[in-house]
Design an enzyme around this catalytic site. Structure first.
Site, PDB file in Angstrom:
ATOM      1  CG  ASP A 141      -9.618 -46.804 129.856  1.00  0.00           C
ATOM      2  OD1 ASP A 141     -10.183 -47.418 128.625  1.00  0.00           O
ATOM      3  OD2 ASP A 141      -7.940 -47.113 129.910  1.00  0.00           O
ATOM      4  CE  LYS A 144      -3.805 -47.303 131.209  1.00  0.00           C
ATOM      5  NZ  LYS A 144      -5.506 -46.483 131.574  1.00  0.00           N
ATOM      6  CG  ASP A 169      -8.624 -50.957 129.635  1.00  0.00           C
ATOM      7  OD1 ASP A 169      -8.088 -50.319 128.848  1.00  0.00           O
ATOM      8  OD2 ASP A 169      -8.312 -52.171 130.165  1.00  0.00           O
ATOM      9  CG  ASN A 170      -5.263 -49.524 130.072  1.00  0.00           C
ATOM     10  OD1 ASN A 170      -5.465 -49.096 130.129  1.00  0.00           O
ATOM     11  ND2 ASN A 170      -4.570 -50.610 128.644  1.00  0.00           N
ATOM     12  CD  GLU A 199      -6.391 -51.864 124.533  1.00  0.00           C
ATOM     13  OE1 GLU A 199      -6.100 -52.087 125.311  1.00  0.00           O
ATOM     14  OE2 GLU A 199      -5.821 -50.254 124.574  1.00  0.00           O
TER      15      GLU A 199
END
Ligand SMILES: CCCNc1ncnc2c1ncn2[C@@H]1O[C@H](/C=C/CNC(=O)c2cc(-c3ccc(F)cc3)cc(O)c2O)[C@@H](O)[C@H]1O
Ligand SMILES: [Mg+2]
Length: 214
Positions: A141, A144, A169-170, A199
């Protein structure tokens, strides 16, 4: 008040959450970020996917890339079996300092080793530093664009066992396209997408669970 967003989150936690109660600290961060100012915590919706993966894996050794304020660090640490360890890497000293205090407020600092430094420099030192061999779970996380190079570094450092779970994540927002292409096309991973929402917002996001096949 509070010079930075992480500092303002810490102050809110210290003023509202119950000392030693991890769930009240997690709820405090979520209510602050949902109602006062957004912050890039994994959040409560994707947090439930993270919780489910931690409970399913029952990991002895966990690595987290990108501590930030320690929100996902708390979600993972509170679910670890006795004797398990969570190593979390954070390159920003200020964020690491805030996360240490939030983890302390939650009473979770005994299960967590927070290392300050860049993942690229720290990952090669982990086996020796902790006298460990392989991670059972890695939560990714951080920046990226670093997801893929750090995954390859974990492979090169022989820190992944057959069955090790990577949870990223993401992968939809902001997105990690090179990482996704790699784990979805490499014969060395079995990958699965968990759709969710970004989120604290009604925006699509999701997490990718990838099992290393050795
Ligand atoms: C050498 C660089 C790579 N190695 C690294 N080693 C150690 N720590 C590293 C790190 N990279 C970044 N970090 C730390 O991770 C954290 C960075 C997280 C980056 N996360 C995001 O950009 C992000 C961004 C969004 C986002 C989504 C939508 C939007 F409109 C705006 C933002 C949502 C998220 O859930 C995110 O996670 C910071 O604390 C940073 O200091
Ligand atoms: Mg994130």
């Amino acid at each position: 008040s509070g010079k930075s967003r992480p500092m303002r989150i810490l102050q809110y936690v210290q003023n509202t959450a119950v000392q030693g109660d991890a769930n009240s600290v997690i709820s405090a961060v979520d209510s602050y970020c949902a109602n006062v100012e957004w912050a890039m915590n994994v959040g409560d919706k994707k947090g439930e996917i993270l919780d489910a993966v931690v409970l399913d894996v029952r990991p002895r050794w966990v690595l987290e890339l990108g501590t930030y304020c320690g929100y996902s660090t708390m979600r993972i640490a509170r679910l670890l079996p006795p004797g398990a360890r969570l190593i979390t890497l954070e390159m920003n000293h200020h964020y690491a300092q805030v996360a240490k205090q939030i983890l302390g407020h939650a009473g979770l600092d005994s299960q967590v080793d927070l290392l300050v430094g860049a993942s690229s420099a720290l990952i090669p030192q982990l086996k020796k530093k902790f006298d460990m061999d392989k991670f059972d779970l890695v939560f990714i996380d951080h920046w990226k664009t670093s997801y893929l190079p750090d995954t390859k570094l974990l492979e090169e450092c022989d820190l992944l066992a057959s069955g090790t779970v990577l949870l990223a994540d993401n992968v939809t927002c902001p997105g990690a396209p090179e990482y996704l292409h790699y784990v979805r096309n490499s014969p060395r991973y079995k990958s699965l997408y968990f759709p969710s929402q970004l989120e604290y917002l009604r925006v699509e996001d999701g997490m990718e669970k990838s099992v290393f096949l050795g």
